[in-house]
Design an enzyme around this catalytic site. Structure first.
Site, PDB file in Angstrom:
ATOM      1  N   PRO A 112     -23.369  43.982  70.484  1.00  0.00           N
ATOM      2  CA  PRO A 112     -23.809  45.134  69.701  1.00  0.00           C
ATOM      3  C   PRO A 112     -23.142  46.445  70.091  1.00  0.00           C
ATOM      4  CG  PRO A 112     -25.503  44.448  71.254  1.00  0.00           C
ATOM      5  CD  PRO A 112     -24.466  43.373  71.241  1.00  0.00           C
ATOM      6  N   ASN A 113     -22.827  47.198  69.065  1.00  0.00           N
ATOM      7  CA  ASN A 113     -22.284  48.559  69.165  1.00  0.00           C
ATOM      8  C   ASN A 113     -20.820  48.607  69.601  1.00  0.00           C
ATOM      9  OD1 ASN A 113     -24.812  49.873  68.459  1.00  0.00           O
ATOM     10  ND2 ASN A 113     -25.535  49.154  70.457  1.00  0.00           N
ATOM     11  N   ARG A 136     -17.424  55.691  70.013  1.00  0.00           N
ATOM     12  CA  ARG A 136     -18.687  55.602  70.740  1.00  0.00           C
ATOM     13  C   ARG A 136     -18.501  56.090  72.178  1.00  0.00           C
ATOM     14  NH1 ARG A 136     -21.361  50.078  73.174  1.00  0.00           N
ATOM     15  NH2 ARG A 136     -23.267  51.055  73.949  1.00  0.00           N
ATOM     16  N   TYR A 159     -16.712  54.701  77.452  1.00  0.00           N
ATOM     17  CA  TYR A 159     -16.093  53.439  77.030  1.00  0.00           C
ATOM     18  C   TYR A 159     -14.606  53.551  76.678  1.00  0.00           C
ATOM     19  CZ  TYR A 159     -20.973  52.030  76.863  1.00  0.00           C
ATOM     20  OH  TYR A 159     -22.281  51.755  77.213  1.00  0.00           O
ATOM     21  N   ASN A 179     -18.344  40.152  76.116  1.00  0.00           N
ATOM     22  CA  ASN A 179     -19.014  41.419  76.393  1.00  0.00           C
ATOM     23  C   ASN A 179     -20.241  41.437  75.496  1.00  0.00           C
ATOM     24  OD1 ASN A 179     -19.980  43.970  76.769  1.00  0.00           O
ATOM     25  ND2 ASN A 179     -18.011  45.013  76.495  1.00  0.00           N
ATOM     26  N   ALA A 183     -25.521  45.538  75.265  1.00  0.00           N
ATOM     27  CA  ALA A 183     -26.867  45.728  75.826  1.00  0.00           C
ATOM     28  C   ALA A 183     -27.646  44.420  75.942  1.00  0.00           C
ATOM     29  CB  ALA A 183     -27.635  46.730  74.968  1.00  0.00           C
ATOM     30  N   GLU A 197     -17.508  37.250  81.959  1.00  0.00           N
ATOM     31  CA  GLU A 197     -18.281  38.406  81.490  1.00  0.00           C
ATOM     32  C   GLU A 197     -17.449  39.674  81.684  1.00  0.00           C
ATOM     33  OE1 GLU A 197     -21.875  38.898  83.724  1.00  0.00           O
ATOM     34  OE2 GLU A 197     -22.447  40.731  82.653  1.00  0.00           O
ATOM     35  N   HIS A 211     -17.332  44.024  80.988  1.00  0.00           N
ATOM     36  CA  HIS A 211     -17.889  45.302  80.555  1.00  0.00           C
ATOM     37  C   HIS A 211     -16.823  46.363  80.752  1.00  0.00           C
ATOM     38  CE1 HIS A 211     -21.800  43.483  80.252  1.00  0.00           C
ATOM     39  NE2 HIS A 211     -21.552  42.917  81.428  1.00  0.00           N
ATOM     40  N   ARG A 213     -24.154  52.618  86.920  1.00  0.00           N
ATOM     41  CA  ARG A 213     -24.879  53.327  85.865  1.00  0.00           C
ATOM     42  C   ARG A 213     -26.389  53.186  86.076  1.00  0.00           C
ATOM     43  NH1 ARG A 213     -22.448  51.865  80.195  1.00  0.00           N
ATOM     44  NH2 ARG A 213     -23.685  53.723  79.649  1.00  0.00           N
TER      45      ARG A 213
HETATM   46  C1  DQA Z   1     -21.209  47.565  78.052  1.00  0.00           C
HETATM   47  C2  DQA Z   1     -22.265  48.030  79.057  1.00  0.00           C
HETATM   48  C3  DQA Z   1     -23.660  47.856  78.498  1.00  0.00           C
HETATM   49  O1  DQA Z   1     -24.623  48.331  79.419  1.00  0.00           O
HETATM   50  C4  DQA Z   1     -23.812  48.632  77.203  1.00  0.00           C
HETATM   51  O2  DQA Z   1     -25.097  48.400  76.659  1.00  0.00           O
HETATM   52  C5  DQA Z   1     -22.755  48.330  76.225  1.00  0.00           C
HETATM   53  C6  DQA Z   1     -21.374  48.235  76.698  1.00  0.00           C
HETATM   54  C7  DQA Z   1     -19.779  47.862  78.547  1.00  0.00           C
HETATM   55  O3  DQA Z   1     -18.848  47.288  78.003  1.00  0.00           O
HETATM   56  O4  DQA Z   1     -19.592  48.693  79.443  1.00  0.00           O
HETATM   57  O5  DQA Z   1     -22.988  48.248  75.033  1.00  0.00           O
HETATM   58  O6  DQA Z   1     -21.330  46.153  77.898  1.00  0.00           O
END
Ligand code: DQA
Length: 149
Positions: A10-11, A18, A23, A74, A77, A98, A100, A107
């Site tokens: 998501p996102n 964003r 990011y 990735n 959240a 995994e 990020h 964080r």
């Molecule tokens: C994320 C880190 C997550 O905590 C966050 O909710 C994201 C992006 C990252 O790529 O740093 O959506 O996965």
């Protein structure tokens, strides 16, 4: 060519606009095309997908079985909330790296917990978009049985 799935949650479709201070300014399309060319150099065919929906991500993980040799994930959240994603990864038994973009451990405390990590080969975080390429390196090495340096 061995096929791998790069799956974003998501996102992450909003990358580029964003919170670029967190990011970076690379778009998801930019990340996906970098993954495709980096993967080709590693002998991997890279298929990319993104969804904002937990169930769709679970379906993509299920569908990866028999289609892909491994997954770069990735989960956004959902990383911090989804037992269902963890179960899906454990159920298909594919190697998952995994990723990020941000260093989730530096964080907010709620981002320190990952439900993906216990069922992943390993975690790469804090290196921005480059993390996806590092994840492909790690997955390629794992798939070729290369545990050395
Ligand atoms: C994320 C880190 C997550 O905590 C966050 O909710 C994201 C992006 C990252 O790529 O740093 O959506 O996965």
């Amino acid at each position: 060519m061995v096929s791998v799935l790069v799956l974003n949650g998501p996102n992450l479709n909003l990358l580029g606009t964003r919170q670029p201070e967190v990011y970076g300014d690379t778009t998801l399309t930019g990340i996906e095309s970098a993954c495709a060319s980096h993967g080709a150099g590693l002998g991997l065919s890279v298929v990319c997908a993104q969804s904002n929906h937990e169930g769709a991500l679970i379906e993509a993980i299920h569908a990866a079985r028999g289609q892909h040799a491994g997954i770069v994930l990735n989960a956004g959240a959902f990383t911090h909330t989804s037992v269902a994603l963890m179960d899906a990864i454990a159920s298909v038994g594919l190697p998952v790296v995994e990723v990020h973009l941000s260093n989730i451990h530096a964080r907010e405390p709620f981002r320190h917990r990952s439900y993906v990590a216990p069922v992943a080969l390993g975690q790469i975080c804090g290196f921005g978009a480059r993390g996806y390429l590092l994840a492909l390196d790690a997955l390629a090495a794992h798939l070729s049985g290369d545990g050395g340096i």
